[in-house]
Design a protein around this motif. Structure first.
Motif, PDB file in Angstrom:
ATOM      1  N   PHE A 127       4.629  -1.102   8.359  1.00 17.76           N
ATOM      2  CA  PHE A 127       4.778   0.230   7.775  1.00 17.76           C
ATOM      3  C   PHE A 127       6.239   0.640   7.726  1.00 17.76           C
ATOM      4  O   PHE A 127       7.029   0.295   8.611  1.00 17.76           O
ATOM      5  CB  PHE A 127       4.032   1.269   8.631  1.00 17.76           C
ATOM      6  N   GLY A 128       6.577   1.440   6.704  1.00 20.58           N
ATOM      7  CA  GLY A 128       7.855   2.122   6.711  1.00 20.58           C
ATOM      8  C   GLY A 128       7.773   3.326   7.633  1.00 20.58           C
ATOM      9  O   GLY A 128       6.721   3.614   8.218  1.00 20.58           O
ATOM     10  N   LYS A 129       8.867   4.055   7.747  1.00 12.16           N
ATOM     11  CA  LYS A 129       8.889   5.214   8.639  1.00 12.16           C
ATOM     12  C   LYS A 129       8.286   6.449   8.008  1.00 12.16           C
ATOM     13  O   LYS A 129       8.094   7.456   8.685  1.00 12.16           O
ATOM     14  CB  LYS A 129      10.320   5.500   9.083  1.00 12.16           C
TER      15      LYS A 129
ATOM     16  N   PHE B 128       0.837  -1.186   0.000  1.00 13.50           N
ATOM     17  CA  PHE B 128       0.000   0.000   0.000  1.00 13.50           C
ATOM     18  C   PHE B 128       0.880   1.247   0.000  1.00 13.50           C
ATOM     19  O   PHE B 128       2.009   1.236   0.468  1.00 13.50           O
ATOM     20  CB  PHE B 128      -0.835   0.072   1.298  1.00 13.50           C
TER      21      PHE B 128
ATOM     22  N   PHE C 235       3.331   6.977   3.531  1.00 10.43           N
ATOM     23  CA  PHE C 235       3.765   5.701   4.094  1.00 10.43           C
ATOM     24  C   PHE C 235       3.568   4.578   3.090  1.00 10.43           C
ATOM     25  O   PHE C 235       2.510   4.467   2.460  1.00 10.43           O
ATOM     26  CB  PHE C 235       2.969   5.362   5.358  1.00 10.43           C
TER      27      PHE C 235
ATOM     28  N   GLN D 168      -0.584  10.863   4.696  1.00 10.10           N
ATOM     29  CA  GLN D 168      -0.994  11.403   5.985  1.00 10.10           C
ATOM     30  C   GLN D 168      -0.762  12.907   5.979  1.00 10.10           C
ATOM     31  O   GLN D 168       0.337  13.390   6.227  1.00 10.10           O
ATOM     32  CB  GLN D 168      -0.234  10.757   7.142  1.00 10.10           C
TER      33      GLN D 168
ATOM     34  N   TYR E 275      -0.080   5.053   1.634  1.00  5.85           N
ATOM     35  CA  TYR E 275      -1.029   5.903   2.328  1.00  5.85           C
ATOM     36  C   TYR E 275      -0.444   7.304   2.416  1.00  5.85           C
ATOM     37  O   TYR E 275       0.759   7.481   2.542  1.00  5.85           O
ATOM     38  CB  TYR E 275      -1.269   5.409   3.762  1.00  5.85           C
TER      39      TYR E 275
END
Lengths: 114, 114
Positions: free
Chosen positions: B104-106, B35, B91, B39, B37
């Motif tokens: 998740f990555g950072k 994915f 992300f 934010q 995303y």
């Protein structure tokens, strides 16, 4: 279609106090998740519900955190007592089912513990 | 181990420039999904795209495009002709069909300068 709803949006408490967050998932979504997102990091899963049962709570600090989803719809996450390191954004997400489904996130609750 | 690496912490671009965000993942599973995303400052994680491991087709959606390459375990994201509204943290996340826990990555902080 309404998205994931969360309240409150912001909360400031002192350490050792308790706090509760509320989440209402997308209608028809059986799976609900609570994530903790510390500043500068990606979200970390705290707990996953399938209807009103817990699927995964392996990363939930159970000595101070608790969550419930009694009727399989809304959910609450509680912290008691809060510590300084609990300052974070708490995100709720939902998906149609528990396996391989896309998760949709709410706006989050920003918690500051002083 | 399941891991997502987003190496660029913060990227600043001038409006109308293109920006590419790198995502490299590690997994031993043969079937998985990825994915992106977004934010924004409001805090909500907005779903942008999902790509399943068995579908390497690249995708374009307006000014957004994604390049999935299984051979290099990468799922890169390009914003063409960036706009100020693109300023957000992005992300990349890795998910599995056996459960729904996302890695998740950072995140990449993108700042678009007008």
């Amino acid at each position: 279609e309404a998205g994931v709803a969360q309240s409150p949006r912001y909360k400031i408490i002192e350490k050792r106090q308790s706090v509760a967050f509320w989440c209402n998932p997308i209608s028809g979504h059986a799976t609900l998740y609570w994530y903790q997102q510390i500043l500068g990091q990606g979200p970390k899963l705290l707990i996953q519900f399938q209807n009103n049962g817990v699927v995964d709570d392996s990363q939930l600090p159970k000595d101070r955190f608790s969550a419930e989803r009694l009727k399989g719809v809304d959910s609450t996450l509680k912290i008691q007592p809060a510590k300084l390191e609990d300052s974070a954004v708490y995100l709720c997400a939902s998906s149609l089912g528990p396996l391989g489904e896309t998760q949709y996130f709410g706006p989050g609750t920003r918690l500051l513990v002083l | 181990a399941q891991k997502v690496t987003q190496a660029q912490t913060e990227i600043s671009v001038v409006e109308k420039e293109d920006v590419t965000l790198d995502c490299v993942y590690e997994t031993r599973d043969t079937t998985y999904y990825l994915f992106w995303y977004k934010q924004p400052p409001s805090g909500e994680l907005v779903f942008l795209i999902r790509r399943n491991s068995f579908d390497e087709q690249n995708e374009i959606s307006g000014r957004y495009s994604w390049n999935f390459q299984k051979s290099t375990s990468s799922f890169n994201f390009t914003i063409t002709a960036s706009q100020v509204v693109d300023s957000a943290v992005y992300f990349c996340a890795l998910g599995f069909y056996g459960n729904n826990r996302l890695a998740f990555g950072k995140g990449n902080q993108v700042v678009v300068i007008p």
